[in-house]
Design a protein around this motif. Structure first.
Motif, PDB file in Angstrom:
ATOM      1  N   THR A  37    -100.800 -24.560 129.620  1.00  0.00           N
ATOM      2  CA  THR A  37    -100.232 -23.460 128.819  1.00  0.00           C
ATOM      3  C   THR A  37     -99.189 -22.670 129.618  1.00  0.00           C
ATOM      4  OG1 THR A  37    -102.054 -21.967 129.423  1.00  0.00           O
ATOM      5  CG2 THR A  37    -102.289 -23.212 127.371  1.00  0.00           C
ATOM      6  N   GLY A  38     -99.291 -22.693 130.957  1.00  0.00           N
ATOM      7  CA  GLY A  38     -98.271 -22.033 131.773  1.00  0.00           C
ATOM      8  C   GLY A  38     -96.909 -22.659 131.514  1.00  0.00           C
ATOM      9  N   TYR A  41     -95.289 -21.088 128.488  1.00  0.00           N
ATOM     10  CA  TYR A  41     -94.639 -19.793 128.791  1.00  0.00           C
ATOM     11  C   TYR A  41     -93.356 -20.015 129.593  1.00  0.00           C
ATOM     12  CZ  TYR A  41     -98.696 -17.241 127.064  1.00  0.00           C
ATOM     13  OH  TYR A  41     -99.674 -16.728 126.252  1.00  0.00           O
ATOM     14  N   ARG A  42     -93.410 -20.978 130.501  1.00  0.00           N
ATOM     15  CA  ARG A  42     -92.220 -21.276 131.311  1.00  0.00           C
ATOM     16  C   ARG A  42     -91.074 -21.787 130.434  1.00  0.00           C
ATOM     17  NH1 ARG A  42     -92.670 -21.974 136.838  1.00  0.00           N
ATOM     18  NH2 ARG A  42     -94.676 -21.274 137.637  1.00  0.00           N
ATOM     19  N   VAL A 101     -90.705 -15.759 134.112  1.00  0.00           N
ATOM     20  CA  VAL A 101     -91.848 -16.011 133.222  1.00  0.00           C
ATOM     21  C   VAL A 101     -92.874 -14.872 133.109  1.00  0.00           C
ATOM     22  CG1 VAL A 101     -93.120 -17.483 134.855  1.00  0.00           C
ATOM     23  CG2 VAL A 101     -93.478 -17.788 132.454  1.00  0.00           C
ATOM     24  N   PRO A 102     -93.189 -14.111 134.175  1.00  0.00           N
ATOM     25  CA  PRO A 102     -94.181 -13.041 133.977  1.00  0.00           C
ATOM     26  C   PRO A 102     -93.723 -11.989 132.959  1.00  0.00           C
ATOM     27  CG  PRO A 102     -93.804 -13.401 136.316  1.00  0.00           C
ATOM     28  CD  PRO A 102     -92.771 -14.195 135.587  1.00  0.00           C
ATOM     29  N   ALA A 105     -94.211 -13.541 129.514  1.00  0.00           N
ATOM     30  CA  ALA A 105     -95.642 -13.731 129.208  1.00  0.00           C
ATOM     31  C   ALA A 105     -96.347 -12.405 128.914  1.00  0.00           C
ATOM     32  CB  ALA A 105     -96.328 -14.440 130.368  1.00  0.00           C
ATOM     33  N   ARG A 111     -97.381 -13.598 123.137  1.00  0.00           N
ATOM     34  CA  ARG A 111     -98.772 -14.042 123.342  1.00  0.00           C
ATOM     35  C   ARG A 111     -99.403 -14.456 122.013  1.00  0.00           C
ATOM     36  NH1 ARG A 111     -99.709 -13.882 128.695  1.00  0.00           N
ATOM     37  NH2 ARG A 111    -101.514 -15.152 128.182  1.00  0.00           N
ATOM     38  N   GLY A 131    -105.071 -22.377 131.850  1.00  0.00           N
ATOM     39  CA  GLY A 131    -104.237 -21.188 131.724  1.00  0.00           C
ATOM     40  C   GLY A 131    -104.885 -19.983 132.363  1.00  0.00           C
ATOM     41  N   ARG A 132    -104.644 -18.818 131.765  1.00  0.00           N
ATOM     42  CA  ARG A 132    -105.219 -17.578 132.298  1.00  0.00           C
ATOM     43  C   ARG A 132    -106.156 -16.913 131.293  1.00  0.00           C
ATOM     44  NH1 ARG A 132    -101.839 -19.386 135.296  1.00  0.00           N
ATOM     45  NH2 ARG A 132    -100.767 -18.362 137.008  1.00  0.00           N
ATOM     46  N   ASP A 133    -105.992 -17.279 129.998  1.00  0.00           N
ATOM     47  CA  ASP A 133    -106.750 -16.573 128.952  1.00  0.00           C
ATOM     48  C   ASP A 133    -107.333 -17.552 127.927  1.00  0.00           C
ATOM     49  OD1 ASP A 133    -104.314 -17.416 127.868  1.00  0.00           O
ATOM     50  OD2 ASP A 133    -104.139 -15.687 126.539  1.00  0.00           O
ATOM     51  N   ARG A 171     -99.824 -11.027 142.871  1.00  0.00           N
ATOM     52  CA  ARG A 171     -99.809 -11.797 141.622  1.00  0.00           C
ATOM     53  C   ARG A 171    -101.178 -11.680 140.921  1.00  0.00           C
ATOM     54  NH1 ARG A 171     -98.633 -16.467 138.192  1.00  0.00           N
ATOM     55  NH2 ARG A 171     -97.453 -17.816 139.518  1.00  0.00           N
ATOM     56  N   ARG A 178    -102.623  -6.685 133.519  1.00  0.00           N
ATOM     57  CA  ARG A 178    -101.714  -6.526 132.381  1.00  0.00           C
ATOM     58  C   ARG A 178    -102.529  -6.195 131.130  1.00  0.00           C
ATOM     59  NH1 ARG A 178    -100.354 -12.597 132.316  1.00  0.00           N
ATOM     60  NH2 ARG A 178    -102.143 -13.345 131.209  1.00  0.00           N
TER      61      ARG A 178
HETATM   62  O1   DC Z   1     -99.652 -21.373 135.746  1.00  0.00           O
HETATM   63  P1   DC Z   1     -98.136 -21.064 135.793  1.00  0.00           P
HETATM   64  O2   DC Z   1     -97.682 -20.503 137.124  1.00  0.00           O
HETATM   65  O3   DC Z   1     -97.299 -22.214 135.365  1.00  0.00           O
HETATM   66  O4   DC Z   1     -97.941 -19.902 134.726  1.00  0.00           O
HETATM   67  C1   DC Z   1     -96.672 -19.397 134.420  1.00  0.00           C
HETATM   68  C2   DC Z   1     -96.790 -17.949 133.979  1.00  0.00           C
HETATM   69  O5   DC Z   1     -97.409 -17.844 132.705  1.00  0.00           O
HETATM   70  C3   DC Z   1     -97.534 -17.010 134.917  1.00  0.00           C
HETATM   71  O6   DC Z   1     -96.798 -15.801 134.979  1.00  0.00           O
HETATM   72  C4   DC Z   1     -98.849 -16.766 134.217  1.00  0.00           C
HETATM   73  C5   DC Z   1     -98.499 -16.939 132.759  1.00  0.00           C
HETATM   74  N1   DC Z   1     -99.570 -17.496 131.941  1.00  0.00           N
HETATM   75  C6   DC Z   1    -100.265 -16.650 131.135  1.00  0.00           C
HETATM   76  O7   DC Z   1    -100.004 -15.459 131.136  1.00  0.00           O
HETATM   77  N2   DC Z   1    -101.216 -17.150 130.305  1.00  0.00           N
HETATM   78  C7   DC Z   1    -101.504 -18.456 130.305  1.00  0.00           C
HETATM   79  N3   DC Z   1    -102.461 -18.919 129.479  1.00  0.00           N
HETATM   80  C8   DC Z   1    -100.807 -19.342 131.152  1.00  0.00           C
HETATM   81  C9   DC Z   1     -99.839 -18.821 131.999  1.00  0.00           C
END
Ligand code: DC
Length: 223
Positions: A37-38, A41-42, A101-102, A105, A111, A131-133, A171, A178
């Motif tokens: 999923t990153g 966003y990228r 990207v941050p 995102a 989102r 991913g993160r979420d 980071r 956030r």
């Molecule tokens: O994992 P990555 O470094 O490729 O992620 C790129 C950016 O996207 C990083 O700033 C975190 C964000 N991201 C996010 O907020 N939620 C996700 N599910 C995946 C990535």
């Protein structure tokens, strides 16, 4: 998740904790589709730069995200977000895109859009989504949630080996503080500390845990 629906294994975690390596190995060993999923966003960050949209203007970014022409495709077991029929594989890994990207995102409209697209990936069958979420927000209903972490020294070493200098402590703080969909350990997630482990070891641990959870869940209950 209902019994007849595809399985989603959610893999979240801190930066450089080994999410991508482990998620790819788990997906390939189980024959599930892999979703980064990153990368999605990228791709939007790259498209904003290409379209000369100010990444510091959440309204402009949200508007672009609403109207860009995208399609999800699964190639060689990897789900990709194509833009105007193109997958910007190299472009999304440049330093410029990484810096942008941050900001992209963090936009709530982005989102929401991403969550819907990520849920649409179920069309490709069983998934390993990193991913993160994912376990906390995108697929909160899945029973298979993993949260990867490793000590800061080891994560910094891994980033350096990739040729990237990054303040990971900063980071981590930004990702977890956030306001929209912050990085957190999802409720019920299995926490995996990958410090000192090879990807083979940690991915096998994830598979073993998943298979145990899966069989416990599907065991007939005595009446
Ligand atoms: O994992 P990555 O470094 O490729 O992620 C790129 C950016 O996207 C990083 O700033 C975190 C964000 N991201 C996010 O907020 N939620 C996700 N599910 C995946 C990535």
């Amino acid at each position: 998740m209902k019994n007849d629906q595809p399985i989603v294994i959610a893999i979240d975690g801190t930066s450089a904790s080994g999410k991508s390596t482990n998620a790819k190995l788990v997906a390939s060993k189980l024959g599930y589709a892999y979703v980064d999923t990153g990368a999605m966003y990228r791709t939007l960050a790259w498209y904003c730069l290409k379209s000369r949209i100010d990444i510091h203007d959440p309204k402009a970014v949200g508007q672009l995200c609403k109207k860009w022409k995208t399609k999800l495709m699964c190639l060689d077991g990897h789900v990709r977000l194509m833009v105007d029929g193109y997958y910007p594989e190299k472009e999304i890994r440049t330093a410029e895109t990484s810096a942008a990207v941050p900001h992209v995102a963090a936009v709530p409209k982005v989102r929401d859009w991403m969550k819907q697209k990520q849920r649409d990936c179920i069309q490709f069958g069983n998934l390993v989504m990193e991913g993160r979420d994912i376990g906390s927000n995108v697929f909160p209903e899945t029973e298979y949630k993993f949260y990867l972490d490793a000590n800061l020294a080891e994560r910094s070493k891994r980033r350096e080996a990739e040729g990237v200098q990054e303040d990971l402590a900063k980071r981590d703080q930004r990702d977890s503080q956030r306001s929209t969909a912050p990085l957190m350990v999802p409720l019920g997630a299995c926490v995996v500390n990958t410090s000192g482990q090879t990807p083979q070891e940690s991915s096998q641990h994830i598979i073993d845990t998943f298979q145990e959870q899966f069989s416990n869940r599907n065991e007939p209950t005595a009446s």
